[in-house]
Design an enzyme around this catalytic site. Structure first.
Site, PDB file in Angstrom:
ATOM      1  N   ARG A 245       0.835  -1.194   0.000  1.00 23.77           N
ATOM      2  CA  ARG A 245       0.000   0.000   0.000  1.00 23.77           C
ATOM      3  C   ARG A 245       0.877   1.255   0.000  1.00 23.77           C
ATOM      4  O   ARG A 245       2.087   1.183   0.185  1.00 23.77           O
ATOM      5  CB  ARG A 245      -0.920  -0.001   1.221  1.00 23.77           C
ATOM      6  CG  ARG A 245      -2.019  -1.037   1.182  1.00 23.77           C
ATOM      7  CD  ARG A 245      -2.784  -1.129   2.494  1.00 23.77           C
ATOM      8  NE  ARG A 245      -1.983  -1.751   3.548  1.00 23.77           N
ATOM      9  CZ  ARG A 245      -2.418  -1.968   4.795  1.00 23.77           C
ATOM     10  NH1 ARG A 245      -3.650  -1.581   5.131  1.00 23.77           N
ATOM     11  NH2 ARG A 245      -1.643  -2.550   5.689  1.00 23.77           N
TER      12      ARG A 245
ATOM     13  N   LYS B 183       1.562   1.867   7.270  1.00 18.13           N
ATOM     14  CA  LYS B 183       1.934   1.064   8.438  1.00 18.13           C
ATOM     15  C   LYS B 183       2.819   1.845   9.388  1.00 18.13           C
ATOM     16  O   LYS B 183       3.402   2.865   9.045  1.00 18.13           O
ATOM     17  CB  LYS B 183       2.645  -0.220   8.001  1.00 18.13           C
ATOM     18  CG  LYS B 183       1.740  -1.227   7.313  1.00 18.13           C
ATOM     19  CD  LYS B 183       0.514  -1.592   8.164  1.00 18.13           C
ATOM     20  CE  LYS B 183       0.887  -2.335   9.441  1.00 18.13           C
ATOM     21  NZ  LYS B 183      -0.316  -2.617  10.270  1.00 18.13           N
TER      22      LYS B 183
ATOM     23  N   TYR C 191      -1.073   4.433  10.652  1.00 17.06           N
ATOM     24  CA  TYR C 191      -1.417   3.476  11.696  1.00 17.06           C
ATOM     25  C   TYR C 191      -0.200   3.304  12.604  1.00 17.06           C
ATOM     26  O   TYR C 191       0.933   3.194  12.122  1.00 17.06           O
ATOM     27  CB  TYR C 191      -1.781   2.113  11.096  1.00 17.06           C
ATOM     28  CG  TYR C 191      -3.102   2.075  10.379  1.00 17.06           C
ATOM     29  CD1 TYR C 191      -4.298   2.258  11.066  1.00 17.06           C
ATOM     30  CD2 TYR C 191      -3.166   1.844   9.007  1.00 17.06           C
ATOM     31  CE1 TYR C 191      -5.520   2.218  10.402  1.00 17.06           C
ATOM     32  CE2 TYR C 191      -4.384   1.797   8.339  1.00 17.06           C
ATOM     33  CZ  TYR C 191      -5.555   1.995   9.049  1.00 17.06           C
ATOM     34  OH  TYR C 191      -6.754   1.965   8.398  1.00 17.06           O
TER      35      TYR C 191
ATOM     36  N   HIS D  12      -0.646   1.510  16.206  1.00 19.60           N
ATOM     37  CA  HIS D  12      -0.870   0.288  17.000  1.00 19.60           C
ATOM     38  C   HIS D  12       0.187   0.143  18.091  1.00 19.60           C
ATOM     39  O   HIS D  12       0.871  -0.879  18.209  1.00 19.60           O
ATOM     40  CB  HIS D  12      -0.878  -0.948  16.093  1.00 19.60           C
ATOM     41  CG  HIS D  12      -1.978  -0.952  15.082  1.00 19.60           C
ATOM     42  ND1 HIS D  12      -3.316  -1.002  15.414  1.00 19.60           N
ATOM     43  CD2 HIS D  12      -1.942  -0.893  13.723  1.00 19.60           C
ATOM     44  CE1 HIS D  12      -4.055  -0.996  14.315  1.00 19.60           C
ATOM     45  NE2 HIS D  12      -3.254  -0.917  13.280  1.00 19.60           N
TER      46      HIS D  12
ATOM     47  N   GLU E 122      -5.864   4.700  13.788  1.00 20.01           N
ATOM     48  CA  GLU E 122      -6.780   3.793  14.477  1.00 20.01           C
ATOM     49  C   GLU E 122      -7.484   4.403  15.678  1.00 20.01           C
ATOM     50  O   GLU E 122      -8.412   3.792  16.226  1.00 20.01           O
ATOM     51  CB  GLU E 122      -6.062   2.502  14.891  1.00 20.01           C
ATOM     52  CG  GLU E 122      -5.063   2.644  16.039  1.00 20.01           C
ATOM     53  CD  GLU E 122      -3.666   2.989  15.563  1.00 20.01           C
ATOM     54  OE1 GLU E 122      -2.731   2.881  16.384  1.00 20.01           O
ATOM     55  OE2 GLU E 122      -3.501   3.354  14.383  1.00 20.01           O
TER      56      GLU E 122
ATOM     57  N   ALA F   3      -6.985  -9.513  15.118  1.00 20.57           N
ATOM     58  CA  ALA F   3      -6.601  -8.588  16.191  1.00 20.57           C
ATOM     59  C   ALA F   3      -5.098  -8.567  16.446  1.00 20.57           C
ATOM     60  O   ALA F   3      -4.646  -7.935  17.400  1.00 20.57           O
ATOM     61  CB  ALA F   3      -7.347  -8.948  17.478  1.00 20.57           C
TER      62      ALA F   3
ATOM     63  N   ASP G  64      -2.667  -7.009  15.136  1.00 16.10           N
ATOM     64  CA  ASP G  64      -2.050  -5.672  15.172  1.00 16.10           C
ATOM     65  C   ASP G  64      -2.023  -5.106  16.580  1.00 16.10           C
ATOM     66  O   ASP G  64      -1.158  -4.299  16.908  1.00 16.10           O
ATOM     67  CB  ASP G  64      -2.825  -4.707  14.268  1.00 16.10           C
ATOM     68  CG  ASP G  64      -2.300  -4.702  12.840  1.00 16.10           C
ATOM     69  OD1 ASP G  64      -1.113  -4.998  12.650  1.00 16.10           O
ATOM     70  OD2 ASP G  64      -3.081  -4.410  11.927  1.00 16.10           O
TER      71      ASP G  64
END
Length: 371
Positions: free
Chosen positions: A15, A75, A94, A96, A118, A268, A270
């Site tokens: 991506r 990411k 993101y 995380h 997120e 889940a 991540d």
């Protein structure tokens, strides 16, 4: 503002933070866009496509990080990228962090401003920048499960939907949110025997209204989950606690009691994973086996369908990117409380309380830095 877009370097991550169309929206507003060469290759976007809308092309990530006021990624920054961040620079991606203390500590040390997709919220509730990837991951979870059930992959050799005269696979979906509902849609569409578990009876009623009586439902209790796990051929873990580590819904003892050749797909992962036996894997080596149970725990599942995922993500992120660029980071955070909810790291301070709790780190209130 100069907005930088580096090429993603996580394993099999294709991506890209901005599509050419998104870059065009920025340049039309007078902003500069600097894209690393090859960043869009995974979605079929060439350097020439970006140049055609006014973006500049950088040879290396170091140049992007060195020049950009704001870095837009997909990411979480990898270790080599975290070293390139500058004090006061904005990182929008993101993160995380609840399952990644080394990343959190290095982002704090960088002095950068980290806004996590997120934890950005919406006026009507929900997590609008997580939702599109949750849709993708929920749908992909069933594809991954169907493949993992094959005997050559370590599975029990069962066709997910069965055929005439044979039983379909029993699919258990833990969590009836966006991941879970999309997994249910795909599994039912393929003819599987599907049960969804959630703590909320309202969520279960809504799913029944949507999918009909072909979908079985159960309210989440420890006893109900343990029983259903022993019966399941496939388990999809789609539970999310915003910003926090995922709850451990499946114990190591549960896994030992599951059918040999059954499959767990832990969406889940991540956020640390919903099974005690889960550990992060990659698209190059997506599965491993514990006590005869195949575990699929790829932390960037949507990266495998990069074109679909990138365009879906940009549909959600672009308004926030434009607001950050137009107003500047601090003014945008002050003007939009939902964007401010995404603030996780601010110039050496950790501002997301759930992350601070899970990592045992000191927390600074978001309001104190955005007021």
């Amino acid at each position: 503002m100069l907005v930088g877009v580096p090429k993603e370097i996580k394993v099999h991550e294709y991506r890209v933070g901005l599509t050419p169309a998104s870059a065009a929206e920025l340049t039309r507003r007078g902003h500069a866009v600097l894209v690393q060469s090859g960043a869009g290759a995974g979605i079929g976007a060439s350097d020439a496509d970006y140049a055609a809308v006014g973006a500049e092309i950088a040879d290396a990530a170091a140049e992007v990080f060195a020049k950009a006021d704001m870095v837009v990624k997909v990411k979480e920054p990898q270790a080599s990228e975290r070293k390139l961040l500058r004090p006061g620079q904005t990182l929008f991606t993101y993160l995380h962090l609840a399952a990644d203390k080394p990343q959190a500590e290095e982002l704090l040390a960088s002095g950068a401003i980290g806004i996590a997709y997120e934890t950005v919220t919406a006026a009507g509730g929900g997590l609008p920048l997580l939702a599109p990837m949750s849709e993708v991951a929920g749908r992909m979870s069933i594809q991954a499960a169907a493949h993992s059930l094959e005997k050559s992959q370590g599975g029990m050799g069962v066709l997910l939907g069965g055929v005439v005269g044979t039983e379909p696979a029993k699919v258990l979906v833990l969590g009836g949110g966006i991941v879970g509902s999309n997994a249910v849609a795909m599994a039912l569409g393929m003819g599987a025997d599907v049960t969804v578990v959630d703590q909320s009876i309202t969520v279960l009623r809504n799913l029944t209204a949507r999918f009909g009586l072909a979908l079985k439902t159960a309210v989440s209790t420890r006893e109900a989950v343990a029983l259903l796990l022993r019966q399941a051929d496939v388990v999809i873990i789609g539970v999310l606690v915003p910003g926090a580590a995922a709850p451990k819904l499946i114990t190591a003892q549960d896994v030992k009691a599951m059918k040999p050749g059954s499959v767990i797909v832990d969406v889940a992962i991540d956020q640390g994973g919903g099974a005690e036996t889960s550990r992060s894997t990659t698209h190059s080596e997506p599965t491993y086996i514990v006590d005869g149970v195949v575990h699929y725990c790829v932390a960037n599942m949507p990266g495998a369908v990069a074109r679909t995922s990138t365009y879906a993500l940009n549909n959600a992120t672009l308004p926030f990117v434009l607001q950050l660029a137009d107003l500047g980071t601090m003014a945008a955070l002050k003007a939009n409380r939902h964007l401010a909810d995404g603030l996780n790291i601010f110039k050496g301070s950790l501002t997301e309380p759930s992350v601070a709790r899970d990592l045992g780190l000191k927390h600074t209130a978001k309001e104190s830095v955005t007021a």
